[in-house]
Write an enzyme that holds these catalytic residues in place. Sequence first.
Site, mmCIF file in Angstrom:
data_model
loop_
_atom_site.group_PDB
_atom_site.id
_atom_site.type_symbol
_atom_site.label_atom_id
_atom_site.label_comp_id
_atom_site.label_asym_id
_atom_site.label_seq_id
_atom_site.Cartn_x
_atom_site.Cartn_y
_atom_site.Cartn_z
ATOM 1 N N ARG A 90 7.699 12.803 5.245
ATOM 2 C CA ARG A 90 8.074 11.394 5.108
ATOM 3 C C ARG A 90 8.236 11.004 3.649
ATOM 4 N NH1 ARG A 90 5.764 9.804 10.442
ATOM 5 N NH2 ARG A 90 6.357 7.661 10.873
ATOM 6 N N ARG A 146 6.531 -0.895 8.356
ATOM 7 C CA ARG A 146 6.912 0.509 8.552
ATOM 8 C C ARG A 146 8.380 0.733 8.180
ATOM 9 N NH1 ARG A 146 5.372 0.816 14.522
ATOM 10 N NH2 ARG A 146 5.957 3.023 14.532
HETATM 11 P P1 AMP Z 1 4.690 8.085 13.937
HETATM 12 O O1 AMP Z 1 4.037 8.320 15.259
HETATM 13 O O2 AMP Z 1 5.420 9.303 13.425
HETATM 14 O O3 AMP Z 1 5.550 6.851 13.924
HETATM 15 O O4 AMP Z 1 3.518 7.827 12.872
HETATM 16 C C1 AMP Z 1 2.632 6.732 13.017
HETATM 17 C C2 AMP Z 1 1.915 6.462 11.700
HETATM 18 O O5 AMP Z 1 1.150 7.617 11.312
HETATM 19 C C3 AMP Z 1 2.821 6.194 10.504
HETATM 20 O O6 AMP Z 1 3.231 4.839 10.426
HETATM 21 C C4 AMP Z 1 1.894 6.578 9.329
HETATM 22 O O7 AMP Z 1 0.936 5.579 9.085
HETATM 23 C C5 AMP Z 1 1.178 7.801 9.899
HETATM 24 N N1 AMP Z 1 1.911 9.053 9.602
HETATM 25 C C6 AMP Z 1 2.514 9.897 10.498
HETATM 26 N N2 AMP Z 1 3.088 10.927 9.880
HETATM 27 C C7 AMP Z 1 2.895 10.739 8.557
HETATM 28 C C8 AMP Z 1 3.288 11.443 7.380
HETATM 29 N N3 AMP Z 1 4.041 12.554 7.455
HETATM 30 N N4 AMP Z 1 2.890 10.947 6.183
HETATM 31 C C9 AMP Z 1 2.139 9.834 6.083
HETATM 32 N N5 AMP Z 1 1.746 9.109 7.138
HETATM 33 C C10 AMP Z 1 2.112 9.540 8.381
#
Ligand code: AMP
Length: 194
Positions: A90, A146
């Site tokens: 990310r 986000r």
């Molecule tokens: P997601 O399910 O991929 O939308 O991730 C949900 C949340 O987890 C994100 O909004 C971040 O807070 C955290 N997160 C997931 N993957 C990452 C990553 N690669 N780097 C930093 N935070 C992450």
Amino acid sequence: MFNIVIFGAPGSGKGTQSERLIKNYGLHHISTGEVLRGHIKNGTELGKVAESYISKGQLIPDDLMVDILANVFDTEAAGKKGVIFDGFPRTIAQAEALESMLAERGSKVHAVVGLDVDDNELIDRLLKRGQETGRVDDNLETIKNRLEVYHNQTYPLCDYYQKKNQYRNIPGKGNPDEIFNLICEELDKLAHDE
Ligand code: AMP
């Protein structure tokens, strides 16, 4: 190994398309968001740290996130045909870390599949998912954070991977089966070229 990064904003359909890719290509799925939600559910120390960032729509710091990813990869990916990285990288720092991590293990990222969806559609989808699943970060205020984080910190990866000729842009709005067919066309071309 055949490794793919599925890339896109929150709500762009990364999870949905990953499920299809797993079935079609026999790849192993690593979703960092799911890994973190698992820790929160199990009440681990890491889960407590992760929750403080996730609830605000912020990213977990790179050093911590890279360690978590390497750990999951080494535990789960050994002997697998390949991995779909969903929600990682990310940031540019994470992309560089992923490249070194895979190189150290004699592999690489073969393609980055980017799902392109406009912000209004993303907001609609995430609000709907929030109502259906109760996911804590799918509320309007956190969604807006986000998306801002995505545009500032994650979107620059498109350019990063385009320069490496690894980026494949896929229109992410419309029928999920048609979107999946477009992804398959790109990946099949790639397998053919390799
Ligand atoms: P997601 O399910 O991929 O939308 O991730 C949900 C949340 O987890 C994100 O909004 C971040 O807070 C955290 N997160 C997931 N993957 C990452 C990553 N690669 N780097 C930093 N935070 C992450």
